[in-house]
Design a protein around this motif. Sequence first.
Motif, short mmCIF file in Angstrom:
data_model
loop_
_atom_site.label_atom_id
_atom_site.label_comp_id
_atom_site.label_asym_id
_atom_site.label_seq_id
_atom_site.Cartn_x
_atom_site.Cartn_y
_atom_site.Cartn_z
N ARG A 63 56.45 -1.07 40.55
CA ARG A 63 57.54 -0.13 40.84
C ARG A 63 58.88 -0.73 40.39
O ARG A 63 59.72 -0.04 39.81
CB ARG A 63 57.56 0.18 42.33
N ARG A 64 59.06 -2.02 40.67
CA ARG A 64 60.30 -2.68 40.26
C ARG A 64 60.39 -2.77 38.73
O ARG A 64 61.48 -2.61 38.15
CB ARG A 64 60.38 -4.08 40.89
N ALA A 67 61.51 0.51 37.39
CA ALA A 67 62.95 0.71 37.60
C ALA A 67 63.76 0.01 36.51
O ALA A 67 64.80 0.51 36.06
CB ALA A 67 63.36 0.21 38.98
N GLN A 70 63.61 2.21 33.51
CA GLN A 70 64.49 3.37 33.70
C GLN A 70 65.95 3.01 33.46
O GLN A 70 66.69 3.76 32.83
CB GLN A 70 64.33 3.93 35.11
N ALA A 71 66.35 1.84 33.97
CA ALA A 71 67.75 1.42 33.85
C ALA A 71 68.13 1.15 32.40
O ALA A 71 69.31 1.17 32.06
CB ALA A 71 68.00 0.17 34.69
N PRO A 163 65.75 8.59 40.39
CA PRO A 163 66.57 7.57 39.72
C PRO A 163 66.19 6.18 40.20
O PRO A 163 65.71 6.01 41.31
CB PRO A 163 68.00 7.94 40.13
N PRO A 164 66.37 5.16 39.36
CA PRO A 164 65.98 3.80 39.75
C PRO A 164 66.81 3.29 40.92
O PRO A 164 68.01 3.57 41.02
CB PRO A 164 66.25 2.98 38.48
N ALA A 165 66.16 2.56 41.78
CA ALA A 165 66.85 2.01 42.96
C ALA A 165 67.50 0.68 42.60
O ALA A 165 67.19 -0.37 43.17
CB ALA A 165 65.84 1.83 44.09
N LEU A 166 68.37 0.71 41.62
CA LEU A 166 69.09 -0.48 41.19
C LEU A 166 70.58 -0.24 41.36
O LEU A 166 71.06 0.88 41.19
CB LEU A 166 68.79 -0.81 39.72
#
Length: 783
Positions: A63-64, A67, A70-71, A163-166
């Motif tokens: 999952r990370r 992300a 995605q970023a 959206p990515p959790a970053l």
Amino acid sequence: MTQPLLPVAIDAFNANDLGAVLRHAGVTDVPKTKEGKVRLWLEQVKNPERISRELARLPDRCRRALAVLQAADGELRTLRFRSLLERGGITGSESKRGRILAPVRAEAVANPVTFAEVLAALLKSGLIWTHTLPEGVQSNARLDFAGGRFVYIPHEIARHLPPPALGEKALPQVTQTVSGSARTCQRDLYLLWSAVREMPMQLTAANLVRMADLKRLAGQLLVSETIETGTKESDYRRIFFLRRLLSALTLLEDDSYVIRANPEPLFFAAGPVSRVRASFQNWRDGAWWNELWTTYVQGKTRASGNAADFAPGQVVAARRKVLETLVVWVKRLEAQQNSTEVWVAVDDLSDTLHDRNDEFLIDRETAAQADSYRSYYRPTQYASPYQYNKLGWAWEAYANSEEQGWNGVERTFIQAVLTEGLFWLGLVDLGYARPVTPEGGKAPNGLLAVRLTDMGRWLLLDGPAPAIPEETGRVVLQPNFRVFAFDPISDSVLARLDSFAVRLNAERAVEYEITRDSVYRAQLAGQDVGQIQAWLEQTTGSAVPQNVGRNLDEWQAAFERITVRPRVGWIEVASPALADALLAHPRLNQIIIKQVTPTGFLAHTDRMDELENALLAAGELPARSSGREDARRGSILLADDGTIRSALAVPSLYVYGLLQPFCDRTPAGWRITAASVARALDQGLDAAAILAELEQMAVGGVSAPLRARIKAWSRHYGRATLQSLIMLQFRDQETLDELLADPELRPYLKPFKPEARLGLATVAPEAQALLSKLLTERGVDLT
């Protein structure tokens, strides 16, 4: 990299692994044929319920990793993806060459840990996909869970992902700005052109401005440079840039190693924004500038050509790619910050090109082809794009690290585009995180970010043209013949002043002096005093001072009294007695225009054949030359001590002109000396040029003793370093390479001609004892 159409990308995948993807998605009846699997997966891949289900059961590490992808706008080079996951601690470090790893059977991985396992798990989940075969893989191969060169999130899936959790990317913290100035650049272009118009420049054999001219130029620019001993024009890149730009704008003309100024500089008569646009377009599209030379390190880089050569097309295209990427980032940040005052981090530009277009400058194909050959013969070695590429450059220090190579080459190139052309033209400001002090034309180290100026926004973003205040500076003429031009003054006014006056300085008030010589120069160029006086009165808004006007009139009268005789010949005889006889001849004296010296005459060119025939009939044997080439060959007798005698009783004037640059004229005649050779060096002539000229002129050529003296006087062989070294011969190159990998031995062994694969290395004498001990410990039998 442009993503392929999804059906094409799916069809490029291995059929068995595609079946594994379908089974993971819950398909129980997997089609037997490849076509059926592709068709079924096209139906499944964009199903929102399937995407939500896969997200819910995705392991944390995967999952990370998703992300991170995605970023990065949903697409990365696979090798870059791995580097980012390792740097972020999501996966561990692995070998970075060849395929990502041998294909992983994704069905067997319950808890992905390594990058290969994470990648396989993400591909199996159908949330990402891959395209483009890895380097060195046969074109008929199929992609699998090891991935291709790129991994990406298909558009059909990306729209359904949260959206990515970053956290948001931190903005560059600029604390000091070094402002770019288009006005300074344009004024320095004018000042450099003016200096060349005043005195043409000499080029060396390497097509660089000679040192004396370089020092003269550097002292006249607004952005001053300190010219150090032992340097050359290409070491002062801003001066070099301005000079090449002036040539591209046709303001300077190269004529046989002499650079002269175009006497009709229409460029300076154009408006300021037009001049900046022309300068920018000439740099953006021009091959005359090569930012790749900023990556060159003496002794560590093998370069193709030299700094004066034009850049290959790949460098010009790479420069434009950097500009395009800068524009994308500016537009993105302006939309996010709702401001036109945005700073773009150099790291962001570098990372974007690294992730999305890593071949924008250095191709990887050449190295991949070399790899396919080397992998068979030397399976433990590999070819690096920083050693093998279409540019023909080699950066040996980066052969074993692509990341270091990127920072040392591509990132350095990106920064050069920003801090050279863009900054010097005044299109960007430079941002720093600490106090810096600019010195000369080089941008300070530690650049953090750049920001477009108003002029830069106009040219790069097609924004509105900057509003340039009207140049309303005053011109004042004083009775002492001094002229002051006060800013803001247009360069076209300064260029006109330059045509008939001598510039004394170029501070905020540009100071000139009108002299008889400067007016004479203007008269030779076609101006007369009436035109100069009328222009001065119109520009200054007042009458010319009475004494200045009177002197101008006198100079014009004197100029008009001068008679210029075009196309005349010159007769030189051996003695005054022969001169008197020639004047007394009733027919030959009609050919003479005027006696100038006791033995020299001006003569009508169209009657030289008649003169020659008459002299032959009288029993004389005249020597005749119509140009330098006629007079050059076999014209002198050259002694070992440098003494020169004419091969003819009366030498040609052309011979004097040929000897003058590198010889001294003494009462006893011409002679080449240490002082005359030193003077020639200052004029840009080296030993090779002097000897080449003498070989053509001297009967019998140049003797070995004199040739050695000329080379010594000109310091032809330069400096040398004498060292004592010990040579070690190993069994073969592979043995030496293995020993060089030993961190204890590496500092003391220096490979000798490693490209020849001789197994030779040199050792400094002071290290002999220690190295002998270390080699003996490793079982090396030293003899």
